[in-house]
Design an enzyme around this catalytic site. Structure first.
Site, PDB file in Angstrom:
ATOM      1  N   ARG A 116       0.870  -1.283  -0.262  1.00 29.92           N
ATOM      2  CA  ARG A 116      -0.025   0.078   0.102  1.00 29.92           C
ATOM      3  C   ARG A 116       0.816   1.159   0.003  1.00 29.92           C
ATOM      4  O   ARG A 116       0.545   2.269  -0.675  1.00 29.92           O
ATOM      5  CB  ARG A 116      -0.961   0.132   1.265  1.00 29.92           C
ATOM      6  CG  ARG A 116      -1.916  -0.970   1.148  1.00 29.92           C
ATOM      7  CD  ARG A 116      -3.139  -1.014   0.204  1.00 29.92           C
ATOM      8  NE  ARG A 116      -2.689  -1.492  -1.179  1.00 29.92           N
ATOM      9  CZ  ARG A 116      -2.990  -2.772  -1.506  1.00 29.92           C
ATOM     10  NH1 ARG A 116      -3.244  -3.478  -0.429  1.00 29.92           N
ATOM     11  NH2 ARG A 116      -2.777  -3.105  -2.611  1.00 29.92           N
ATOM     12  N   GLU A 160       2.045   1.707  -3.489  1.00 34.61           N
ATOM     13  CA  GLU A 160       0.969   2.000  -4.227  1.00 34.61           C
ATOM     14  C   GLU A 160       0.786   3.538  -4.138  1.00 34.61           C
ATOM     15  O   GLU A 160       0.641   4.136  -5.077  1.00 34.61           O
ATOM     16  CB  GLU A 160      -0.369   1.078  -3.976  1.00 34.61           C
ATOM     17  CG  GLU A 160      -1.429   1.166  -4.769  1.00 34.61           C
ATOM     18  CD  GLU A 160      -2.577   0.329  -4.494  1.00 34.61           C
ATOM     19  OE1 GLU A 160      -3.130  -0.228  -5.248  1.00 34.61           O
ATOM     20  OE2 GLU A 160      -2.877   0.350  -3.175  1.00 34.61           O
ATOM     21  N   SER A 175      15.166  15.069   0.963  1.00 38.14           N
ATOM     22  CA  SER A 175      16.186  14.046   1.555  1.00 38.14           C
ATOM     23  C   SER A 175      15.578  13.019   2.429  1.00 38.14           C
ATOM     24  O   SER A 175      14.753  13.125   2.957  1.00 38.14           O
ATOM     25  CB  SER A 175      17.205  14.898   2.288  1.00 38.14           C
ATOM     26  OG  SER A 175      18.071  14.006   2.900  1.00 38.14           O
TER      27      SER A 175
END
Length: 160
Positions: A100, A103, A126
């Protein structure tokens, strides 16, 4: 309370320190939050040490050794090197929660990039000068929400 544990068969690329730390964590029945409070670190940073993704300071090693009843010299030998970051997760990830997160980057990565570029200019956020935290939020209907904060120093690209 449920505690995060480690199945080394599912994580063959983790360093030896991971098995040592997770075994002691399970024996002591401690959460990452409890361990983090003891060593004075953020709970995500603490978990990253357990997964071999963050460097432990000599003070971290001393405190972990004491709290988890792990031989100091063993832990020092296992944690004193530099982490080999990024090897612990295959890509794309198969574990649903980690997928997830992957995703989210797939779906919103370019949107984040566009908004960050508009706000900060040409550069990157960063992951070294970086902090993160996880919080639990409950709404008016009693639904639990995960709140993940990512805070990274903005690094403008150099013109040369």
């Amino acid at each position: 309370m449920s505690l995060a544990t480690l199945d080394t068969t599912q994580h063959p690329n983790l360093p030896a320190s991971s098995a040592t730390l997770f075994s002691a964590k399970a024996t002591k029945a401690l959460s990452f939050e409890q361990i983090a409070q003891h060593i004075g670190r953020n709970e995500v940073a603490t978990a990253a040490i357990f997964y071999g993704q963050a460097k432990a300071s000599p003070e971290d090693i001393e405190k972990l050794s004491s709290l988890l009843d792990i031989d100091h010299e063993t832990l020092k030998a296992q944690l004193s090197g530099f982490p080999d970051r990024g090897r612990s997760v295959e890509m794309p990830p198969k574990e649903p929660l980690i997928y997830r997160l992957y995703e989210i980057v797939q779906n919103y990565g370019y949107a984040y990039k566009a908004v960050l570029n508009e706000k900060f200019g040409d550069g990157i956020m960063s992951a070294i000068s970086f902090s993160t935290k996880v919080e639990k939020e409950t709404d008016e209907q009693g639904n639990n929400w995960a709140v993940i904060t990512l805070r990274g120093k903005w690094l403008p690209f150099s013109r040369f």
